[in-house]
Design an enzyme around this catalytic site. Structure first.
Site, PDB file in Angstrom:
ATOM      1  NE  ARG A 199      33.883  45.921  39.747  1.00  0.00           N
ATOM      2  CZ  ARG A 199      33.100  45.021  40.293  1.00  0.00           C
ATOM      3  NH1 ARG A 199      33.588  43.849  40.669  1.00  0.00           N
ATOM      4  NH2 ARG A 199      31.817  45.271  40.492  1.00  0.00           N
ATOM      5  CD  GLU A 258      37.179  36.310  42.402  1.00  0.00           C
ATOM      6  OE1 GLU A 258      36.003  36.175  42.803  1.00  0.00           O
ATOM      7  OE2 GLU A 258      38.090  36.776  43.086  1.00  0.00           O
TER       8      GLU A 258
END
Length: 297
Positions: free
Chosen positions: A183, A290
């Site tokens: 991440r 995103e």
């Protein structure tokens, strides 16, 4: 000049350039095979463009995109080995028609298989010790572009989000090979501390949230980024990066959403925080926004 093609949205949508790599202004440049690179002795940024059309007839039954992705990563890892920048920090992946199905499988899932092939083929981990990354869809053409940021001597920690299942641990419903990325990545080197947050979307656990609502997805993405910042501080032992300390790239699937998404981002992180808005398809068809981020200090 190194770079990866993207489609910035109209003037006024944000800054026109973000120093997302953290390289200094004075760099050496070179080429290894199909890979162009530049480095400042601490960090190296390399880009590989591979035409998947070149693999269309090479291995019947194995999608051309999967082969192209494997070739791109193999070439990049070979370049890093030759130049001595062996610690991969962050990757950027841009591929045409990311959500379209071909050969019985969505193209993003084909890409994930090829990326994993490339990692395994060069002895790289596909679990836990993986770089931060994003994967976005471009419109038209057959060219896959992959960029890699790597370090020579630094401490690099992969960072996960406690709100999300690690991408490399996704269940099989997301494809035969899970995505190979963390991440975020936290890098500590002589020049300071850098945080690179992967492309972050409205995913909690492993499920996409807020279908059809780009503004709710934007807010959820920003909540995820704050959670990643807190986790990076826990791992690295420092104070968390504040959201206002980061620079952002906001990917929007539909340019018609731009103004509303921009207002939502500004409300959350302030109008003065640098943000570039780019039109691109997102890795899941039900995701509309995103956001990636980076900070240096």
């Amino acid at each position: 000049m190194l770079g990866i093609a993207a489609r910035p949205l109209p003037a006024g949508s944000g800054t026109q350039h973000l120093a997302v790599t953290g390289l200094s202004g004075v760099c050496r440049h070179g080429r290894h095979g199909a890979v162009d690179w530049c480095h400042d002795d601490e960090l190296l940024f390399a880009v590989c463009h591979v035409d998947e059309a070149a693999f269309a007839a090479a291995l019947p039954g194995r999608p051309a995109l999967r082969q192209a992705a494997e070739a791109a990563y193999a070439g990049l890892f070979d370049c890093l080995a030759v130049t001595g920048f062996t610690q991969v920090v962050r990757c950027w992946n841009y591929l045409p028609d990311i959500n379209r199905a071909s050969c019985g499988l969505e193209r993003y899932r084909q890409f994930n298989a090829g990326r994993q092939d490339g990692f395994l083929g060069r002895g790289r981990s596909v679990h836990a010790q993986v770089p931060a990354a994003c994967a976005l869809g471009t419109h038209g053409g057959t060219m896959l572009a992959v960029g890699v940021l790597a370090a020579r001597q630094a401490t690099v920690w992969p960072v996960e989000n406690p709100r999300q299942v690690s991408a490399y641990a996704y269940p099989p419903e997301y494809g035969p090979c899970p995505p190979t990325f963390a991440r975020a990545a936290l890098l500590q080197a002589g020049a300071g501390e850098r945080l690179y947050v992967s492309g972050t979307a409205a995913i909690v656990g492993h499920r996409s949230l807020h279908a059809g609502d780009p503004l709710a997805q934007t807010r959820e993405s920003l909540v995820n980024i704050r959670a990643v910042c807190d986790e990076a501080a826990r791992i690295g032992g420092g104070r968390p990066f504040a959201a206002e300390e980061l620079e952002y790239v906001v990917y929007v699937r539909d340019a018609a959403m731009l103004a509303a998404v921009q207002r939502t981002v500004r409300a959350a992180i302030g109008a003065a925080t640098p943000a570039l808005y780019v039109e691109a398809d997102i890795c899941r068809a039900d995701l509309l926004v995103e956001i990636e981020a980076g900070g240096l200090r």
